[in-house]
Design a protein around this motif. Structure first.
Motif, PDB file in Angstrom:
ATOM      1  N   GLY B   8       0.850  -1.158  -0.043  1.00 36.56           N
ATOM      2  CA  GLY B   8      -0.031   0.067   0.184  1.00 36.56           C
ATOM      3  C   GLY B   8       0.993   1.382   0.075  1.00 36.56           C
ATOM      4  O   GLY B   8       2.066   1.393   0.518  1.00 36.56           O
ATOM      5  N   ASP B   9       0.359   2.342  -0.578  1.00 41.43           N
ATOM      6  CA  ASP B   9       0.878   3.572  -0.626  1.00 41.43           C
ATOM      7  C   ASP B   9       1.411   3.987   0.764  1.00 41.43           C
ATOM      8  O   ASP B   9       2.496   4.638   0.912  1.00 41.43           O
ATOM      9  CB  ASP B   9       0.094   4.785  -1.367  1.00 41.43           C
ATOM     10  CG  ASP B   9      -0.418   4.330  -2.518  1.00 41.43           C
ATOM     11  OD1 ASP B   9       0.225   3.579  -3.273  1.00 41.43           O
ATOM     12  OD2 ASP B   9      -1.430   4.849  -2.969  1.00 41.43           O
ATOM     13  N   ASP B  10       0.573   3.887   1.806  1.00 45.33           N
ATOM     14  CA  ASP B  10       0.879   4.460   3.325  1.00 45.33           C
ATOM     15  C   ASP B  10       1.178   3.448   4.065  1.00 45.33           C
ATOM     16  O   ASP B  10       1.112   3.592   5.279  1.00 45.33           O
ATOM     17  CB  ASP B  10      -0.171   5.292   3.371  1.00 45.33           C
ATOM     18  CG  ASP B  10      -0.676   6.317   2.860  1.00 45.33           C
ATOM     19  OD1 ASP B  10       0.342   7.065   2.239  1.00 45.33           O
ATOM     20  OD2 ASP B  10      -1.818   6.608   2.181  1.00 45.33           O
ATOM     21  N   ALA B  11       1.786   2.338   3.527  1.00 44.74           N
ATOM     22  CA  ALA B  11       2.464   1.197   4.378  1.00 44.74           C
ATOM     23  C   ALA B  11       3.813   1.675   4.941  1.00 44.74           C
ATOM     24  O   ALA B  11       4.416   2.165   4.236  1.00 44.74           O
ATOM     25  CB  ALA B  11       2.431  -0.304   3.633  1.00 44.74           C
ATOM     26  N   PRO B  12       4.158   1.042   6.041  1.00 50.65           N
ATOM     27  CA  PRO B  12       3.393   0.290   6.886  1.00 50.65           C
ATOM     28  C   PRO B  12       2.289   0.793   7.889  1.00 50.65           C
ATOM     29  O   PRO B  12       1.566  -0.015   8.652  1.00 50.65           O
ATOM     30  CB  PRO B  12       4.600  -0.609   7.646  1.00 50.65           C
ATOM     31  CG  PRO B  12       5.349   0.440   7.829  1.00 50.65           C
ATOM     32  CD  PRO B  12       5.370   1.369   6.616  1.00 50.65           C
ATOM     33  N   ALA B  13       2.305   2.162   7.989  1.00 50.65           N
ATOM     34  CA  ALA B  13       1.651   2.790   9.288  1.00 50.65           C
ATOM     35  C   ALA B  13       0.172   2.325   9.214  1.00 50.65           C
ATOM     36  O   ALA B  13      -0.449   2.074  10.151  1.00 50.65           O
ATOM     37  CB  ALA B  13       1.660   4.379   9.167  1.00 50.65           C
ATOM     38  N   VAL B  14      -0.315   2.660   7.939  1.00 49.54           N
ATOM     39  CA  VAL B  14      -2.034   2.525   7.892  1.00 49.54           C
ATOM     40  C   VAL B  14      -2.333   0.820   7.922  1.00 49.54           C
ATOM     41  O   VAL B  14      -3.457   0.623   8.632  1.00 49.54           O
ATOM     42  CB  VAL B  14      -2.493   2.868   6.579  1.00 49.54           C
ATOM     43  CG1 VAL B  14      -2.528   4.292   6.536  1.00 49.54           C
ATOM     44  CG2 VAL B  14      -2.118   2.437   5.506  1.00 49.54           C
ATOM     45  N   VAL B  15      -1.269   0.024   7.664  1.00 49.08           N
ATOM     46  CA  VAL B  15      -1.614  -1.435   7.758  1.00 49.08           C
ATOM     47  C   VAL B  15      -1.585  -1.875   9.204  1.00 49.08           C
ATOM     48  O   VAL B  15      -2.353  -2.650   9.752  1.00 49.08           O
ATOM     49  CB  VAL B  15      -0.601  -2.123   6.926  1.00 49.08           C
ATOM     50  CG1 VAL B  15      -0.769  -3.729   7.207  1.00 49.08           C
ATOM     51  CG2 VAL B  15      -0.672  -1.806   5.463  1.00 49.08           C
ATOM     52  N   VAL B  16      -0.661  -1.223   9.916  1.00 51.89           N
ATOM     53  CA  VAL B  16      -0.589  -1.570  11.279  1.00 51.89           C
ATOM     54  C   VAL B  16      -1.832  -1.031  12.137  1.00 51.89           C
ATOM     55  O   VAL B  16      -2.378  -1.596  12.776  1.00 51.89           O
ATOM     56  CB  VAL B  16       0.745  -0.812  12.047  1.00 51.89           C
ATOM     57  CG1 VAL B  16       0.911  -0.834  13.358  1.00 51.89           C
ATOM     58  CG2 VAL B  16       2.165  -1.497  11.629  1.00 51.89           C
ATOM     59  N   ASP B  17      -2.107   0.254  11.685  1.00 48.26           N
ATOM     60  CA  ASP B  17      -3.319   0.868  12.378  1.00 48.26           C
ATOM     61  C   ASP B  17      -4.565   0.002  12.076  1.00 48.26           C
ATOM     62  O   ASP B  17      -5.285  -0.378  13.068  1.00 48.26           O
ATOM     63  CB  ASP B  17      -3.469   2.104  11.829  1.00 48.26           C
ATOM     64  CG  ASP B  17      -4.332   3.145  12.590  1.00 48.26           C
ATOM     65  OD1 ASP B  17      -4.817   2.622  13.585  1.00 48.26           O
ATOM     66  OD2 ASP B  17      -4.680   4.126  12.224  1.00 48.26           O
ATOM     67  N   GLY B  18      -4.747  -0.501  10.838  1.00 51.39           N
ATOM     68  CA  GLY B  18      -5.719  -1.173  10.284  1.00 51.39           C
ATOM     69  C   GLY B  18      -5.913  -2.458  11.014  1.00 51.39           C
ATOM     70  O   GLY B  18      -7.013  -3.042  11.319  1.00 51.39           O
ATOM     71  N   ALA B  19      -4.711  -3.267  11.041  1.00 44.93           N
ATOM     72  CA  ALA B  19      -4.723  -4.486  11.878  1.00 44.93           C
ATOM     73  C   ALA B  19      -5.091  -4.540  13.263  1.00 44.93           C
ATOM     74  O   ALA B  19      -5.981  -5.234  13.735  1.00 44.93           O
ATOM     75  CB  ALA B  19      -3.412  -5.125  11.715  1.00 44.93           C
ATOM     76  N   LEU B  20      -4.580  -3.308  13.937  1.00 47.53           N
ATOM     77  CA  LEU B  20      -5.206  -3.057  15.281  1.00 47.53           C
ATOM     78  C   LEU B  20      -6.620  -2.994  15.464  1.00 47.53           C
ATOM     79  O   LEU B  20      -7.288  -3.627  16.437  1.00 47.53           O
ATOM     80  CB  LEU B  20      -4.398  -2.026  15.897  1.00 47.53           C
ATOM     81  CG  LEU B  20      -2.926  -1.998  16.376  1.00 47.53           C
ATOM     82  CD1 LEU B  20      -2.359  -0.605  16.583  1.00 47.53           C
ATOM     83  CD2 LEU B  20      -2.864  -2.912  17.629  1.00 47.53           C
ATOM     84  N   ARG B  21      -7.260  -2.188  14.602  1.00 45.25           N
ATOM     85  CA  ARG B  21      -8.654  -2.094  14.403  1.00 45.25           C
ATOM     86  C   ARG B  21      -9.211  -3.197  14.354  1.00 45.25           C
ATOM     87  O   ARG B  21     -10.265  -3.660  14.824  1.00 45.25           O
ATOM     88  CB  ARG B  21      -9.228  -0.971  13.398  1.00 45.25           C
ATOM     89  CG  ARG B  21      -8.641   0.399  13.805  1.00 45.25           C
ATOM     90  CD  ARG B  21      -8.944   1.357  12.688  1.00 45.25           C
ATOM     91  NE  ARG B  21      -8.139   2.612  12.831  1.00 45.25           N
ATOM     92  CZ  ARG B  21      -8.354   3.791  12.391  1.00 45.25           C
ATOM     93  NH1 ARG B  21      -9.375   3.977  11.618  1.00 45.25           N
ATOM     94  NH2 ARG B  21      -7.600   4.724  12.421  1.00 45.25           N
ATOM     95  N   ALA B  22      -8.723  -4.206  13.246  1.00 47.29           N
ATOM     96  CA  ALA B  22      -9.317  -5.288  12.780  1.00 47.29           C
ATOM     97  C   ALA B  22      -9.547  -6.170  14.363  1.00 47.29           C
ATOM     98  O   ALA B  22     -10.575  -6.885  14.453  1.00 47.29           O
ATOM     99  CB  ALA B  22      -8.764  -6.054  11.747  1.00 47.29           C
TER     100      ALA B  22
END
Lengths: 321, 321
Positions: B8-22
């Motif tokens: 993703g364009d904004d990885a890893p920050a948004v992936v980390v954040d999204g994984a936490l939310r999930a």
């Protein structure tokens, strides 16, 4: 303005209704109604005596149906008669909500194409965050070659400059990503063509853009695509605004499009147009004629310095949605 | 669920954040984080001790960039490692917000295609008036042949029946009008194929549909198109909802799509995905796995009577938007 009374799924009722609304909204408008006399009479009966002078009727009984082949426009029909009216100078512009293919075919045959324009383009204007987005083609040429897409970029740039007063329009090619090389074969072949294509109106090519840019307008003022994608997009966006409870404040998806590349002012409305859509199509045609938009676009394409940019009137930007 | 931390364009920050939310939204979720150890550690540090048991890490340093050719997925990379995790059974499903082409390539190479599926399809679900609309392809195959579109209709029908419990799905082919013969060459060639194609899940072919039907769902539950048009549409609809001040009550444009046609549960998020999009992609992957959706779609394609339709859990329909 020549109006095809028999064009559209719900013709003639919505066309009559739309023409009435357009006349009430614009006291300088004169209409040439092309269709069966009894339909025109119905419209005239709804007008006061003073307004009736703003109506002329050309009786024609046959029309081209939505399921007919576009070549049906070769036969005598309302769409052919509105084109003839523009060619012989009886009308300044024409509006039809009939089958797009038939209208385009009739216009090409009757008015002739501009030099170097093999495939005319239907151009629609969408409201976006920072101003209008000009989208083309929205249904004229379903399978353009790369050279056609590059010509359409030129048309769209000139149209944005002339019809919407966009200074130095940003022109983008619609694809599935912004990185060079994204897209199908026709996009990959068009991208390098556009990066060297001289664009009129101070426009410049910004490269590949995405679906967001059609609705939000962040990256481009002019979005170039094939007529299949453009047509599907426009209708999906219209549906999205309906789903969202209504169009944004600046206006929704346009339901009228201008035909660029033929020698005359031609506006095509949705086949499923309602009365408001027909009225906005008539208003768009009047706006384009008063701005001398088609002449000015043609002049920009010829590389002429456009000395006389004077409008035929002082109307302001019309809403086409 | 194997998660590509570097996609993703904004990885890893948004992936980390999204994984936490999930993880917070779904207490039964276990994640296999694939990426640099320090990125995974950052996520783990944000979890309480009891939650850390729900995380496994597979250290991989290389990723495929958005501008890389899809074949870059052949090299060792996070996207290849998440595919390997699904193939060897370490993970039940994978989620990546990396370049779509690379994810599809890696999934095809690593998991293998189903018999008779030459081109896998990315399928997205949009909310519409009367229920969900399944749209495919949204970016997997940009230039499908008519036979591929016909296969995708089969995939979409099975997916609507299995993933969304649509009884007797109505399947439409996206074009510029509903009358037979409307559209470009590939549509005109596909329409007769679809009218004789046996469709699973009690589905039937309703003919050509238009852009409106993607957003409003009036005519079809499954809309079949090429990946170029589908991708552009989805992004334009997303932009339209943003323009309109927000998505409709039922949810907006989906930002995660399921890959159909490979032997495993694969979910692709937008390259420009935000944290919520990554979280919804992970939730979609979990939903599909719990419903045994990919197995059941595959079984429907084989014409097998699906005796055991029991879910792996009792989760309800997830929102993918």
């Amino acid at each position: 303005m020549a109006v095809d009374l028999l064009g559209g799924d719900d013709a003639p009722a919505v066309v009559v209704d739309g023409a009435l609304r357009a006349m009430r909204a614009d006291p300088d408008l004169h209409l040439l109604l092309v269709g069966p006399t009894e339909v025109a009479d119905e419209l005239i009966a709804a007008l006061g005596p003073a307004q009736r002078a703003r109506i002329t009727v050309r009786p024609v009984r046959d029309s081209v149906g939505m399921a007919d082949h576009p070549s049906a426009a070769r036969a005598e029909s309302t769409v052919r008669a509105v084109v003839t009216a523009v060619r012989d100078g009886t009308a300044d512009a024409l509006v039809s909500a009939g089958a797009t293919g038939a209208t385009v075919t009739a216009a090409v045959l009757g008015l002739g194409r501009w030099p170097e324009i093999r495939q005319p383009a239907l151009v629609a204007t969408l409201p976006a965050v920072a101003g209008p987005v000009v989208l083309l083609d929205v249904g004229g040429t379903l399978e353009p070659r790369p050279a056609t897409l590059a010509r359409h970029a030129v048309l769209g740039a000139a149209y944005a400059a002339v019809a919407h007063s966009v200074a130095a329009p940003r022109v983008g090619l619609l694809s599935v990503g912004t990185e060079a090389g994204k897209g199908d074969r026709v996009r990959r072949a068009t991208d390098p063509l556009l990066s060297v294509e001289p664009l009129p109106g101070g426009a410049h090519y910004v490269g590949l853009v995405e679906g967001y840019d059609v609705t939000l307008g962040a990256r481009a003022d002019v979005v170039v695509t094939d007529g299949f994608t453009g047509n599907v997009l426009l209708k999906a966006i219209e549906g999205a605004y309906a789903m969202a409870g209504g169009p944004p404040v600046g206006g929704g998806a346009p339901r009228a499009a201008a035909l660029l590349g033929v020698a005359g002012t031609v506006v095509v409305c949705h086949g499923s147009a309602g009365a408001d859509d027909v009225a906005s199509g008539i208003a768009l045609a009047a706006h384009l004629w008063r701005r001398r938009a088609i002449d000015l676009v043609s002049a920009l394409l010829d590389g002429d310095a456009v000395a006389d940019r004077s409008d035929r009137s002082t109307d302001t930007e019309v809403r086409t949605s």
